[in-house]
Enzyme design. Sequence first.
Site, PDB file in Angstrom:
ATOM      1  N   ASP A 156       6.453 -10.032  38.034  1.00 57.41           N
ATOM      2  CA  ASP A 156       5.969  -9.613  36.763  1.00 57.41           C
ATOM      3  C   ASP A 156       6.772  -8.529  36.441  1.00 57.41           C
ATOM      4  O   ASP A 156       7.569  -7.933  36.868  1.00 57.41           O
ATOM      5  CB  ASP A 156       4.555  -9.110  36.858  1.00 57.41           C
ATOM      6  CG  ASP A 156       4.537  -8.246  38.105  1.00 57.41           C
ATOM      7  OD1 ASP A 156       4.948  -8.471  38.961  1.00 57.41           O
ATOM      8  OD2 ASP A 156       3.820  -7.143  38.006  1.00 57.41           O
ATOM      9  N   GLU A 157       6.590  -8.236  35.035  1.00 56.07           N
ATOM     10  CA  GLU A 157       6.953  -6.732  34.385  1.00 56.07           C
ATOM     11  C   GLU A 157       8.318  -6.406  34.796  1.00 56.07           C
ATOM     12  O   GLU A 157       8.639  -5.267  34.943  1.00 56.07           O
ATOM     13  CB  GLU A 157       6.080  -5.766  34.762  1.00 56.07           C
ATOM     14  CG  GLU A 157       4.554  -6.030  34.408  1.00 56.07           C
ATOM     15  CD  GLU A 157       3.591  -4.958  34.725  1.00 56.07           C
ATOM     16  OE1 GLU A 157       2.638  -4.611  33.936  1.00 56.07           O
ATOM     17  OE2 GLU A 157       3.853  -4.312  35.744  1.00 56.07           O
TER      18      GLU A 157
END
Lengths: 692, 692
Positions: B327-328
């Site tokens: 993620d991210e």
Amino acid sequence: MVGPIAIAILFASLLPSSNIWAQTTPAPSSTEGFVNTLMPQPSQISIQEGRLVIAPSFKTATDHFRDVRLDAAIARSLGRIKNRSGIPIPTSPDTDGRSATLLVSVDGAGAAVQSIDEDESYSLEISPASAHLHAATVVGAMRGLGTLEQLVQSDATGLFIPVAVIHDTPRFRWRGLMIDCARHFIPVDVLKRTLDGMASVKLNLFHWHLSEDQGFRMESKTFPKLTELGSDGLFYTQEQAREIVAYARDRGIRVVPEFDMPGHTSAWFVGYPDLASAAGPFHIERKFGVFDPVMDPTRESTYKFLDAFIAEMVAIFPDPFFHIGGDENNGVEWKASPRIQSFMREHNLKDTSALQNYFNQRLLKILEKHGKHMIGWDEILTPDLPKDVMVQSWRGFDSLAAGARNGYAGILSAGYYLNLMSPADAHYMVDPLPETSDLSPEQQARILGGEACMWEEQTGAQTIDSRLWPRTAAIAERLWSPRNPNSVDDMYRRLGVESLRLEAFGLTHISQEYVSLRQLSGARQTGSFETLASVLEPVPFDQRAHLQHANQLTPLDRLVDALPPDPPSRHDFELLTRTYLKQPSAGTPEEKKLTSVFNAWISAEPEILRSIAGAPLLAESIPRAEQLTSLGTIGLEAVSFLSSGLRADAGWKAARLAVLDEAERPQALVRFTVIKPLRDLVIAVPETPAGQ
Amino acid sequence: MVGPIAIAILFASLLPSSNIWAQTTPAPSSTEGFVNTLMPQPSQISIQEGRLVIAPSFKTATDHFRDVRLDAAIARSLGRIKNRSGIPIPTSPDTDGRSATLLVSVDGAGAAVQSIDEDESYSLEISPASAHLHAATVVGAMRGLGTLEQLVQSDATGLFIPVAVIHDTPRFRWRGLMIDCARHFIPVDVLKRTLDGMASVKLNLFHWHLSEDQGFRMESKTFPKLTELGSDGLFYTQEQAREIVAYARDRGIRVVPEFDMPGHTSAWFVGYPDLASAAGPFHIERKFGVFDPVMDPTRESTYKFLDAFIAEMVAIFPDPFFHIGGDENNGVEWKASPRIQSFMREHNLKDTSALQNYFNQRLLKILEKHGKHMIGWDEILTPDLPKDVMVQSWRGFDSLAAGARNGYAGILSAGYYLNLMSPADAHYMVDPLPETSDLSPEQQARILGGEACMWEEQTGAQTIDSRLWPRTAAIAERLWSPRNPNSVDDMYRRLGVESLRLEAFGLTHISQEYVSLRQLSGARQTGSFETLASVLEPVPFDQRAHLQHANQLTPLDRLVDALPPDPPSRHDFELLTRTYLKQPSAGTPEEKKLTSVFNAWISAEPEILRSIAGAPLLAESIPRAEQLTSLGTIGLEAVSFLSSGLRADAGWKAARLAVLDEAERPQALVRFTVIKPLRDLVIAVPETPAGQ
């Protein structure tokens, strides 16, 4: 009679019921808002006008000397001040003393292995601009940092340290706490928070009782069956033991291990039956008491085993002392063995005491070979022992003094048995060197200090915190501070503050009671039950042993286990009653407080009975709830007579005292904390002579 | 107006002030004294007349099959029943079923490594004479034993289990709890009691988030600098990790490790900068957020490293799933690197998303080689991935459903973020498969369940228990039970009971609040401050992040940290108000209760202000104490209008609503739990039209 009581009931209900013990202690003397909450009290303290304000600019420096241990101690102390205050002071010291708010001057590291001769003294000079801590050793600096932490106060203007000069040095060099981790196992994290608590009150020795009939708790790689078969899987690995020793050293605390022998050794024999005097098989003992299994002192193999075992242990425990127990050998198996009897005749050993002395002499040689001093309980003391053997006295001051007269150093533990469930003041008033002692100065110098002892027949990991704390702090003060701070009222005032400081280390001595009350009652809100619980405490150790017949596997989850010994109610109510009785009259704060307390007791019963109804483990407490109402009623009656000056009818006293006597009897393994002051109230009531 | 309020103040004081939230929930339906407190609710339950009484003669046996894990599970469950009741029932099963009170019939051990397909169903048939638990697997038996424990009730006659027939099977197969042990480290003993809590509510998966920009928490022997330089010394040894895996398996819980990559990886790079896309040096990130450091997906050495690292980890974590985070990643460093840009051109990767897909494909091959399925957050989902890759959705149901439509299995985490400080009912009403879903049955089958997530920016070891519990139990019920038990009132009633059961595992979600209030106020008795604290809760996560600007080193010891999210006051007060408003009139129990609550708020202020005066960390709470008085006054006024039927003057409402709006604003990082119901009360008051 009815009038004043009814009115009193109305007023009392204005107080939250579980909240009745706050702030009954008189305000202490103070200088410009400073309240002395130091525990233990330092040997010399002079508080002056003025404050050193703690602000974000607060900087700490060391000069002369610094090492990792000192830096860590400074960081811990400053970290706690920072977290308590929210003021972001730097917690690492630097070496530039010029701009420092706190200058820590230490002469040197101290001994590589902290000894009984470690210099723990320090001085603290606090001006409105800066503080200077000076100590000869890092351990001394730790003691001073502890005092500095306790000096920090806050009021509406912020955080400050009072301007003061302190010169402090301990009265006794040996200030210990023994924990029996054998009858019930105490996990490493519980021991660590206990060591934090010890450091907070300047204790300097952890006596680790590691073996018993009920369990062998220390891993041996040479003799793995000691724990494989003798511990139920509950033991310390060598790595964990080293961790505890290091954790203790970081806090200026020595660790002295105890392996009790030749008796109290059933658990050794499960794995190594050849060590025993009688034939096996052996089992981990579940009951408590004194048992027959005892090491065989006649076989060379016993000493060979102990030599190898001790060689392994000294690599883990660097302290110069090694505790061999030596207590409570009943001699039964030695008398029953023809082989041992014949050995005794051959060696001209006239009784089992002489044989134990023979064993001790052999053990002493092994310890000496490994560079250790021997310490043991009273029983080891026989005239043949060299003078560097040390005695820990569970028998009392006379036994200790006898040793001192004969040239033996010793420490006192009689009077400091925390497992007896005595109040803190009882321990506090026991002095290892009472003023009345007739020992010569030289003999007095042999009394090195004392040790609080926590035996674990009736205590385990869940309950030990409230059995140790805060009472141990009162013993710690007795061992550190000069003989003179003997005010029980002031000790209890400071003990209440120290109790909260101890909670900050993660100790559960306050919170566990409420956790247990919730579990026992099955209710999140335990209000009225707390009111009852707040005036109950465990019955004394011997009484519980007699009534409960518990063994090692008995769960420690009853009301008696939830309740702390010597809860705040005990001294607070005694003080309140004492103050009231000095001038009993209506309308005084003491009269109002007493009345509200008694009404809270009376009004609690219905709710308590409701919560007990569905709680199987609380059924035994039903009589206690009913008695609480009786106690409250008696209290209200007594106060109403005393405040009004009216006389009670003839026979009133006798009837009320009989109720108090009945309430004093053990029930549900707990007792009321308030009977004696209630009795004082009843006795003070004037009575109409019989026949008038 | 003054009359009724003054009288109300008098009556209200009869209640202990901190005790105002007990028993407002309506009594549930029951059969012969049985109260259903099961959590989660079983899929089918039929309670009948009659009881199986628990007496010392209660014996347990297994037939067909037994193993060490089953025996241990039985011993744990029976041990808890025994300790709760004090009835000395034997806790070890034997194999002679003929005289057994409880017969546990299990068909077999289940898989050597518990998988998502493990059969967790069980049936329980309880007659007045005996109980029969049947399950296909040991894990199923554990679920049944958990239900049996929760069925045990006590009343004045003793302990019993109701006569009942239960057939129970989970609605979803993946019922997890993710704990971020990287941003703040969570010690092993805290994880163990968390696993006990998870087992109590039939969760079956612990998702262990082990690496972050702020710390790398898992020992690697191949790459020791990961923790030596990336953990501040706070990490799990491999031995400890194995201990957790074994502890979880013993409770029917899988352990899926997560090592987040290629982003969220600053802590890896401190020891191994060559893994990174940009040049070093790197540091452990103290701030929170999304940061630039990201693995270099263009170098073969990266995959060589990950291959060796994963090889080491799969020996510790036997679960078939391995979570790679994913993620991210903000792509900044990839865009900034000419070398990486040129690699993207060479490989025809049009953007950083495509490059991350390339990385994932490479990683997938490594995982497959080591026999693992890949799971990651939404971002990993790209059309090129094989269908056995699984998605954990933090983005929400639409993202999850899109995956399911494309053939990917997934689990829901959006809606289950415990760190947001939302109330339990908000999580409870989130369904991984809402009734309104338009997915086909085949697509629906791909929604495997969900995971509660505890991100740790604002939480640490001291505070995690109250952030997890009891709210996680509501999510656990949503994932186990049929869609139909949707009564929020009944959920909260059972949650209160479960909360106490959870405390028995050593969880500190109740007690820590009081420990912290004592520390914050520096007082043992926190009565009035508890009254205020009981109606406050932390502000939402984003608000706190915005207001506090905390980093990893910010102490978590303020009032906001002491307070649990969604305390009992929130739903209890809402329910009380709702019930009152159905028929607002004087003299009803609800009117009396509301009045006493409001009076307790009003009377608390002076004492709160006194305790705050010397407590530096509480200074920020002074406005809250003042607002509590305003809220109480508004409440009393509203109730007095509503109960009397009188009209308020024009403008009364607007003025009161303005005060409520003001009280709703964040202050001291905490908010009131009672604003909305108070607003309902004010709005319900009839007002004289303006100008009359």
